[in-house]
Design an enzyme around this catalytic site. Structure first.
Site, PDB file in Angstrom:
ATOM      1  N   SER A 321      -6.634 -10.129 -12.047  1.00 38.71           N
ATOM      2  CA  SER A 321      -6.175 -10.205 -10.665  1.00 38.71           C
ATOM      3  C   SER A 321      -5.308  -9.006 -10.319  1.00 38.71           C
ATOM      4  CB  SER A 321      -5.382 -11.504 -10.437  1.00 38.71           C
ATOM      5  OG  SER A 321      -4.860 -11.554  -9.134  1.00 38.71           O
ATOM      6  N   TRP A 324      -7.534  -6.024  -9.987  1.00 36.13           N
ATOM      7  CA  TRP A 324      -8.307  -6.116  -8.752  1.00 36.13           C
ATOM      8  C   TRP A 324      -7.539  -5.498  -7.586  1.00 36.13           C
ATOM      9  CZ3 TRP A 324      -7.320  -8.296  -3.993  1.00 36.13           C
ATOM     10  CH2 TRP A 324      -8.407  -8.455  -3.140  1.00 36.13           C
ATOM     11  N   HIS A 325      -6.220  -5.638  -7.612  1.00 36.63           N
ATOM     12  CA  HIS A 325      -5.417  -5.147  -6.498  1.00 36.63           C
ATOM     13  C   HIS A 325      -5.298  -3.636  -6.477  1.00 36.63           C
ATOM     14  CE1 HIS A 325      -4.136  -9.351  -6.048  1.00 36.63           C
ATOM     15  NE2 HIS A 325      -3.801  -9.006  -4.825  1.00 36.63           N
ATOM     16  N   GLY A 326      -5.459  -2.972  -7.589  1.00 40.82           N
ATOM     17  CA  GLY A 326      -5.337  -1.524  -7.547  1.00 40.82           C
ATOM     18  C   GLY A 326      -5.486  -0.879  -8.910  1.00 40.82           C
ATOM     19  N   PHE A 481      -7.186  -2.143  -0.960  1.00 39.52           N
ATOM     20  CA  PHE A 481      -7.724  -2.904  -2.082  1.00 39.52           C
ATOM     21  C   PHE A 481      -9.182  -3.256  -1.867  1.00 39.52           C
ATOM     22  CE2 PHE A 481      -3.130  -4.423  -1.982  1.00 39.52           C
ATOM     23  CZ  PHE A 481      -2.708  -3.374  -2.773  1.00 39.52           C
TER      24      PHE A 481
END
Length: 481
Positions: A321, A324-326, A481
């Site tokens: 997670s 996934w954001h960066g 994102f």
């Protein structure tokens, strides 16, 4: 095209009028207009990125039909095509330079300097959202949760629906795709409800988030120049900036979808009123949290099995997670930190302790609830420092300064008066949300206590105040994102 731009203010009414007056008698015409409007909306940034959406749409539409027509190993092979294409595109555009840089740093760390040249890949807006949405379609067809789509136009509308295309909510095909399979009828009450939700989202974005951003950007640009007290307040304001920014986008998206007769998933449920981290993750970015739960955590075994396996699965889902954001180690640390927060609750069976609304039958929380909310917000805010910082070194410096004796100094903000006004906006946000926490849109609470004429005047006054108090226009954070 930004929701808070003049372009969108002209685009939305035009599409709305064409949709209800020009296409309302034909399902195909409705879907065709949605697809066309969505491609214009997305191509407003860079028309070349439309090729990615077209490619993703074509691949997953074909894969879904092939899965439905196949059996055994062939079905798994076709699913593998969808996973490889979607994740391959996402990894290349979002992580190629990150992996190259990490590879070079690893060689340098072990005494073998490695020169590399960045690829300079431009990140397409919203790629993390629509790739996950199309990927979930292929997986659900494979699992037998829904039939493969036979209508390429409806499927293209599902993939590209402009209100939630670039920053969610991440919709499941089981919920959204069938809505494009039936003609929509205009519902005045739903349209009005959507307008009120858009208004609330614009307040959170333009008044709260954008004003917080002015202070936050100054403080995070040079944390060594500020006292710990200033940095603490700066971190708290970033917590409200990212909440106002992202949940504001979700409200505008959900409200806009209602204007077109489409229902989207609720994405935020007052997360800062959470009494522990488990409750926070049931209330924050709900569509992503449930996506990882259903398509990663449960397939890995979830909370079943040995404690070692449970710990592994928890760290996997939070680290993924974060990534996934960066493409930065700060996001990985942010995810790992939340895994550490969450594990004690999971291992002691207290992760599902709070499932209802805080102080559901009372005006104020109990002392225990207030301490739980304060403690949870503190932990989340520490995590936000890593999320916002440009590097791990900057994040550690920021936290070290907060933990120093200067924490007790008078906080001095750049633009002190404006900073105090911003704090006032944050308190107003919290007050409205607490007052209306039993509703999806807290502003609707006014309708239960005032006569119709007065609450209509309230909405007009709120809209005018929102426009007058709007801060400097800022891009939505989650577009990156």
């Amino acid at each position: 095209m930004l929701f808070n731009s003049l372009d969108f203010c002209l685009f939305l009414p035009l599409v709305f009028v064409l949709y209800w007056y020009g296409t309302r008698h034909s399902l195909r015409a409705q879907n065709a207009l949605i697809v066309l409007a969505s491609y214009v909306f997305y191509g407003w940034w860079d028309w070349r990125f439309l090729l990615l959406i077209l490619g993703s749409t074509a691949v997953d539409f074909w894969v879904g039909r092939r899965i439905a027509a196949s059996s055994g190993g062939r079905r798994r092979a076709y699913l593998g095509v969808s996973i490889a294409v979607n994740l391959g595109v996402l990894i290349y555009f979002k992580y190629a330079d990150f992996f190259l840089a990490s590879f070079a740093e690893a060689f340098t760390f072990f005494g073998h300097p490695f020169s590399r040249q960045a690829l300079g890949v431009v990140l397409p807006v919203g790629i993390s959202f629509y790739t996950f949405q199309t990927l979930s379609y292929s997986i659900d067809v494979y699992r037998g949760k829904l039939p493969a789509s036979n209508d390429p136009l409806a499927f293209a509308a599902f993939v590209s629906f402009f209100p939630q295309l670039v920053a969610g909510p991440i919709e499941r095909a089981t919920r959204l795709l069938p809505q494009f399979g039936r003609r929509r009828e205009f519902d005045y009450d739903q349209a009005v409800y959507g307008g009120k939700q858009i208004l609330w989202g614009l307040f959170k974005k333009m008044v709260v988030a954008d004003n917080c951003a002015v202070v936050v950007n100054e403080v995070f640009a040079d944390p060594g120049a500020y006292a710990g007290s200033t940095l603490l307040l700066g971190a708290a304001l970033f917590a409200f900036q990212i909440y106002g920014d992202f949940s504001g986008y979700s409200d505008i998206a959900i409200g806009t979808a209602r204007l077109f007769g489409i229902r989207l998933t609720r994405n935020f449920a007052y997360p800062y009123f959470s009494r522990n981290i488990g409750e926070f993750w049931r209330r924050w970015h709900i569509s992503l949290s449930t996506w990882f739960r259903d398509y990663l955590y449960i397939p890995l075994g979830g909370s079943r099995g040995t404690q070692v396996r449970v710990i592994r699965n928890t760290f996997v889902i939070f680290l993924v997670s974060g990534l996934w954001h960066g493409a930065n180690w700060t996001f990985v640390i942010w995810g790992g930190l939340h895994a550490l927060y969450f594990l004690p609750l999971l291992l002691t069976g207290r992760n599902r302790k709070y499932t209802g609304i805080v102080a559901a039958d009372r005006k104020l929380p109990s002392g225990r609830e207030a301490l739980g909310m304060l403690g949870t917000f503190t932990l989340v805010t520490i995590g936000w420092v890593f999320f916002r910082a440009d590097s791990l070194g900057e994040a550690w410096l920021y936290l070290e300064r907060i933990a120093s004796a200067s924490l007790f100094a008078e906080p001095i903000f750049p633009g002190r008066r404006d900073a105090l006004v911003t704090v006032g906006f944050v308190l107003l946000l919290l007050g409205i949300e607490w007052w209306g926490r039993r509703r999806d849109v807290p502003l609707l609470q006014v309708e239960g206590i005032l006569p119709r004429r007065l609450w209509i005047m309230f909405y007009y006054a709120f809209a005018v105040c929102t426009l007058l108090a709007a801060g400097r226009s800022q891009a939505f954070i989650y577009f990156q994102f």
